[in-house]
Design a protein around this motif. Structure first.
Motif, PDB file in Angstrom:
ATOM      1  N   GLY A   9       0.710  -1.074   0.104  1.00  0.00           N
ATOM      2  CA  GLY A   9       0.008   0.072   0.013  1.00  0.00           C
ATOM      3  C   GLY A   9       0.950   1.183   0.124  1.00  0.00           C
ATOM      4  N   ILE A  10       2.079   1.221  -0.403  1.00  0.00           N
ATOM      5  CA  ILE A  10       3.096   2.413  -0.452  1.00  0.00           C
ATOM      6  C   ILE A  10       2.935   3.394  -1.708  1.00  0.00           C
ATOM      7  N   SER A  11       2.671   4.359  -1.635  1.00  0.00           N
ATOM      8  CA  SER A  11       2.649   5.360  -2.759  1.00  0.00           C
ATOM      9  C   SER A  11       3.086   6.498  -2.262  1.00  0.00           C
ATOM     10  N   VAL A  25       0.113   5.006   2.868  1.00  0.00           N
ATOM     11  CA  VAL A  25       0.066   3.711   3.121  1.00  0.00           C
ATOM     12  C   VAL A  25      -1.351   3.278   3.396  1.00  0.00           C
ATOM     13  N   GLN A  26      -1.667   2.661   2.149  1.00  0.00           N
ATOM     14  CA  GLN A  26      -3.363   1.944   2.028  1.00  0.00           C
ATOM     15  C   GLN A  26      -3.298   0.666   1.594  1.00  0.00           C
ATOM     16  N   PRO A  27      -3.021  -0.549   2.634  1.00  0.00           N
ATOM     17  CA  PRO A  27      -2.648  -1.771   2.228  1.00  0.00           C
ATOM     18  C   PRO A  27      -4.232  -2.468   1.509  1.00  0.00           C
ATOM     19  N   SER A  66       9.717  -3.246   3.129  1.00  0.00           N
ATOM     20  CA  SER A  66      10.364  -2.130   3.180  1.00  0.00           C
ATOM     21  C   SER A  66      10.368  -1.273   1.887  1.00  0.00           C
ATOM     22  N   PHE A  67      10.681   0.135   2.137  1.00  0.00           N
ATOM     23  CA  PHE A  67      10.602   0.911   0.936  1.00  0.00           C
ATOM     24  C   PHE A  67      11.653   1.977   0.871  1.00  0.00           C
ATOM     25  N   PRO A  68      12.581   1.974  -0.106  1.00  0.00           N
ATOM     26  CA  PRO A  68      13.651   3.025   0.078  1.00  0.00           C
ATOM     27  C   PRO A  68      13.149   4.493  -0.314  1.00  0.00           C
ATOM     28  N   THR A  69      13.814   5.361   0.471  1.00  0.00           N
ATOM     29  CA  THR A  69      13.303   6.882   0.192  1.00  0.00           C
ATOM     30  C   THR A  69      14.894   7.555   0.160  1.00  0.00           C
ATOM     31  N   PRO A  70      14.739   8.770  -0.177  1.00  0.00           N
ATOM     32  CA  PRO A  70      16.232   9.445  -0.063  1.00  0.00           C
ATOM     33  C   PRO A  70      16.636   9.506   1.322  1.00  0.00           C
ATOM     34  N   TYR A  71      15.709   9.480   2.193  1.00  0.00           N
ATOM     35  CA  TYR A  71      16.064   9.874   3.653  1.00  0.00           C
ATOM     36  C   TYR A  71      16.308   8.502   4.745  1.00  0.00           C
ATOM     37  N   GLY A  72      16.078   7.160   4.026  1.00  0.00           N
ATOM     38  CA  GLY A  72      16.179   6.026   4.848  1.00  0.00           C
ATOM     39  C   GLY A  72      14.818   5.111   4.213  1.00  0.00           C
ATOM     40  N   VAL A  73      14.906   4.077   5.230  1.00  0.00           N
ATOM     41  CA  VAL A  73      13.783   2.944   4.731  1.00  0.00           C
ATOM     42  C   VAL A  73      12.464   3.254   5.428  1.00  0.00           C
ATOM     43  N   VAL A  74      11.451   3.110   4.843  1.00  0.00           N
ATOM     44  CA  VAL A  74      10.129   2.953   5.486  1.00  0.00           C
ATOM     45  C   VAL A  74       9.744   1.571   5.557  1.00  0.00           C
ATOM     46  N   LYS A  75       9.391   1.112   6.807  1.00  0.00           N
ATOM     47  CA  LYS A  75       8.735  -0.215   7.053  1.00  0.00           C
ATOM     48  C   LYS A  75       7.485  -0.490   7.346  1.00  0.00           C
ATOM     49  N   VAL A  76       6.841  -1.438   6.918  1.00  0.00           N
ATOM     50  CA  VAL A  76       5.649  -1.627   7.123  1.00  0.00           C
ATOM     51  C   VAL A  76       5.214  -3.047   7.438  1.00  0.00           C
ATOM     52  N   LYS A  77       4.457  -3.398   8.145  1.00  0.00           N
ATOM     53  CA  LYS A  77       3.815  -4.787   8.580  1.00  0.00           C
ATOM     54  C   LYS A  77       2.124  -4.551   8.754  1.00  0.00           C
ATOM     55  N   HIS A  78       1.494  -5.280   7.992  1.00  0.00           N
ATOM     56  CA  HIS A  78       0.109  -5.383   7.727  1.00  0.00           C
ATOM     57  C   HIS A  78      -0.419  -6.783   8.565  1.00  0.00           C
ATOM     58  N   THR A  79      -1.479  -6.888   9.226  1.00  0.00           N
ATOM     59  CA  THR A  79      -1.861  -8.098   9.856  1.00  0.00           C
ATOM     60  C   THR A  79      -3.278  -7.984   9.839  1.00  0.00           C
ATOM     61  N   LYS A  80      -3.744  -8.927   9.212  1.00  0.00           N
ATOM     62  CA  LYS A  80      -5.340  -9.145   9.070  1.00  0.00           C
ATOM     63  C   LYS A  80      -5.770  -9.598  10.508  1.00  0.00           C
ATOM     64  N   ARG A  81      -6.732  -8.876  11.216  1.00  0.00           N
ATOM     65  CA  ARG A  81      -7.426  -9.455  12.281  1.00  0.00           C
ATOM     66  C   ARG A  81      -8.649 -10.427  12.043  1.00  0.00           C
ATOM     67  N   PRO A  82      -9.010 -11.280  12.996  1.00  0.00           N
ATOM     68  CA  PRO A  82     -10.048 -12.125  12.971  1.00  0.00           C
ATOM     69  C   PRO A  82     -11.418 -11.493  12.066  1.00  0.00           C
ATOM     70  N   ASN A  83     -11.519 -10.200  12.582  1.00  0.00           N
ATOM     71  CA  ASN A  83     -12.737  -9.605  11.883  1.00  0.00           C
ATOM     72  C   ASN A  83     -12.594  -8.902  10.647  1.00  0.00           C
ATOM     73  N   GLY A  84     -11.507  -9.366   9.876  1.00  0.00           N
ATOM     74  CA  GLY A  84     -10.972  -8.739   8.614  1.00  0.00           C
ATOM     75  C   GLY A  84     -10.580  -7.466   8.611  1.00  0.00           C
ATOM     76  N   THR A  85     -10.443  -6.632   9.515  1.00  0.00           N
ATOM     77  CA  THR A  85      -9.829  -5.293   9.721  1.00  0.00           C
ATOM     78  C   THR A  85      -8.030  -5.639   9.757  1.00  0.00           C
ATOM     79  N   ILE A  86      -7.289  -4.522   9.229  1.00  0.00           N
ATOM     80  CA  ILE A  86      -5.973  -4.912   9.274  1.00  0.00           C
ATOM     81  C   ILE A  86      -5.147  -3.634  10.398  1.00  0.00           C
ATOM     82  N   GLN A  87      -4.353  -4.556  11.005  1.00  0.00           N
ATOM     83  CA  GLN A  87      -3.567  -3.786  11.780  1.00  0.00           C
ATOM     84  C   GLN A  87      -2.289  -3.506  11.183  1.00  0.00           C
TER      85      GLN A  87
END
Length: 583
Positions: free
Chosen positions: A523-525, A536-538, A549-570
């Motif tokens: 979801g990284i744009s 960030v919109q997964p 992870s995603f490279p930027t001129p300032y360093g790396v952006v890191k993301v982790k998305h986990t689907k909860r039992p109810n279908g929402t995303i952490q």
């Protein structure tokens, strides 16, 4: 001059201008600095398997052991190939994955100190390495020599080849001869750069597809950004767009991109089209927009202003009184769509909208409101005429991305029909992008698994110049000799300029799923130049988690998305303080 005096002279080269002036050009300091700044490195890899052999061969397993590149007098650990009057030994080596580079042969001490003649054949598939150069299956030496007869030295070393390959066949040519091989190693030539971008999710196939796309582009980042490491070792600007998208997602800034963009500009004075193709000049504009968005280098963008403005004005003149594009030059999207004139017309109309929109944005950044206004007016005219894509998935994808047709309509009527049938390796990226714009992430993931996963199922370690799902039926794998009754997916398939073994099996334009998975699953744009703001919109769909992870001129952006039992995303997100994260 005696040896000691030469050493003194050589050590003083950097200190004495008079000495430098007297030396031959090979010692020129500027040229030496250029040589030291070359981006690629060399690594040596032993084969992982002997896939086939014939004739009198002993101790061939020694070739699978790591070597040191040095001939020696021990006589230990050498492979022996013996020929008779008519029988000639041969073996086929598998290096485990597609590589760019050549071959190093280290020889032993045979009875008579004279060279021995061997034939070397490189192949991206096992069957290509076994093939002769003949018209039936179109094995060629185009762009890079893959089939050669050479002499190897007695008790020495030979390095040959500069191509894309995974397999190497060695034939002993001389009769009544014993060839002793201590080592046969691949010379792997590549840019030694980190993969600062990453992707991992609950589907191991998608993980492999992301990594394969990244590796395919990495191999093509040579002196310039090529499209293929065996064939098409050229800067094709349209083909660069998915490659640059992959570089942005995986490596971040790399000088191979501006170097290649500048080459295309400098060898194509206006009113010429880059590579002779009007869309390729338009892709140059789109790459410039994307490159600036990711890296924020205004000084580099300013260097493009004169050419960019001239090109935009040239494009504006290519609209007729019916608000239809009237582009000259080669009218081309990609090879599989090249016989669909109506589909190409729809694509060209869309590319005019996309490139002039991007040009208007760049001109506003470059403080040229007049050219920006002209571009906006031209886009308004172009949007009054919407061609029929004529069932072309290429044309429909571009119509959707340009806004000429609602993305949901293009997806329902054309893109989603028959799954990944009629996808292509190059324009598959834009088909996936259009499906994402339509909200059909589930369908896009299914297409990725079927189409790009189909290449992996056939033994691919890099993505191919083209792939057609119709080829798969009864096809053998590229990492095996084709079984009796099976079709050779490499030698028997292909079309247009890539018939048979001429077909490149490591083409950077096929890497589209890599940036697509980063952009739409992670979801990284990028929403502000230089990655100063990232949204960030997964979209996990059937996945239980995705991280990367995603490279930027300032360093790396890191993301982790986990689907909860109810279908929402952490979502857990971190990044440099200079990068604003928008959720």
């Amino acid at each position: 001059m005696n040896y000691n005096r030469f050493l003194v002279l050589f050590c003083c080269l950097s200190l004495s201008e008079n000495v430098l002036a007297q030396l031959p050009p090979i010692f020129d300091q500027a040229r030496a600095q250029t040589a030291q700044s070359e981006a690629t490195v060399r690594r040596f890899l032993s084969p992982v398997k002997i896939l086939w052999s014939t004739g009198s061969i002993a101790r061939s397993d020694q070739l699978l052991k790591p070597g040191n590149g040095q001939a020696d007098l021990s006589g230990k650990g050498v492979c022996s190939l013996k020929s008779g009057a008519t029988d000639k030994p041969s073996l086929l080596l598998d290096f485990g994955k597609e590589l760019h580079g050549g071959l190093q042969l280290v020889t032993g001490q045979w009875k008579v100190s004279k060279p021995i003649t061997v034939r070397i054949r490189f192949g991206e598939s096992a069957s290509e390495a076994m093939a002769d150069i003949e018209p039936k299956q179109n094995a060629t030496n185009d762009h890079a020599i893959r089939d050669m007869t050479v002499q190897v030295p007695w008790l020495g070393k030979l390095e040959i080849g500069n191509t894309g390959f995974r397999f190497v066949r060695i034939d002993l040519v001389d009769p009544d001869t014993e060839l002793l091989l201590k080592e046969v190693r691949a010379i792997f030539t590549f840019r030694d750069i980190p993969y600062t971008g990453s992707f991992r999710c609950s589907d191991t196939l998608l993980n492999k597809i992301w990594a394969t796309g990244a590796y395919t582009v990495h191999l093509n980042m040579q002196d310039y950004l090529w499209d293929g490491i065996k064939r098409d070792r050229l800067v094709w600007v349209g083909d660069m767009h998915p490659e640059v998208s992959t570089i942005n997602a995986v490596f971040g800034y790399n000088d191979v991109v501006p170097k290649s963009l500048d080459l295309a500009r400098d060898i194509t004075p206006l009113p010429g089209w880059m590579n002779g193709i009007s869309t390729y000049s338009m892709w140059w504009i789109l790459i410039q927009r994307d490159w600036y968005l990711h890296n924020g280098n205004l000084d580099y963008l300013k260097q493009q202003k004169t050419y960019l403005v001239g090109l935009l004005n040239q494009l504006i003149q290519k609209i007729d009184e019916k608000n239809s594009e009237k582009l000259d030059g080669t009218r081309f999207l990609d090879w599989p769509s090249s016989e669909n004139a109506k589909g190409i017309h729809a694509g060209l109309q869309s590319m005019m909208v996309l490139s002039l929109d991007a040009g208007a944005d760049l001109c506003r950044i470059l403080n040229d409101p007049e050219t920006a206004r002209k571009c906006d007016a031209a886009v308004a005219r172009l949007k009054q005429y919407v061609p029929d894509p004529n069932k072309s998935k290429q044309g429909a994808a571009l119509l959707a991305l340009s806004g000429l047709v609602p993305a949901q309509t293009a997806n329902k009527d054309v893109l989603a029909v028959d799954g990944a049938q009629n996808f292509s390796t190059f324009y598959g990226y834009y088909m996936l992008q259009a499906k994402a714009k339509a909200g059909d992430y589930k369908g896009a993931l299914a297409n990725i698994r079927q189409f790009w996963g189909g290449m992996l199922a056939l033994g691919a370690t890099t993505f191919w110049e083209d792939f057609n799902l119709d080829w798969v039926k009864n096809a053998g794998r590229i990492d095996e000799l084709v079984p009796e009754g099976k079709k050779d997916i490499h030698g028997d398939c292909g079309a247009y300029c890539y018939v048979g073994f001429r077909h490149s099996l490591a083409h950077g334009w096929a890497s589209g799923p890599t940036p697509w998975l980063t952009e739409h699953v992670l979801g990284i744009s990028v929403v502000e130049p230089g990655c100063k703001a990232i949204k960030v919109q997964p979209h996990l769909e059937d996945l239980t988690f995705a991280e990367g992870s995603f490279p930027t001129p300032y360093g790396v952006v890191k993301v982790k998305h986990t689907k909860r039992p109810n279908g929402t995303i952490q979502s857990d997100i971190s990044g440099p303080k200079e990068v604003r994260i928008i959720r």
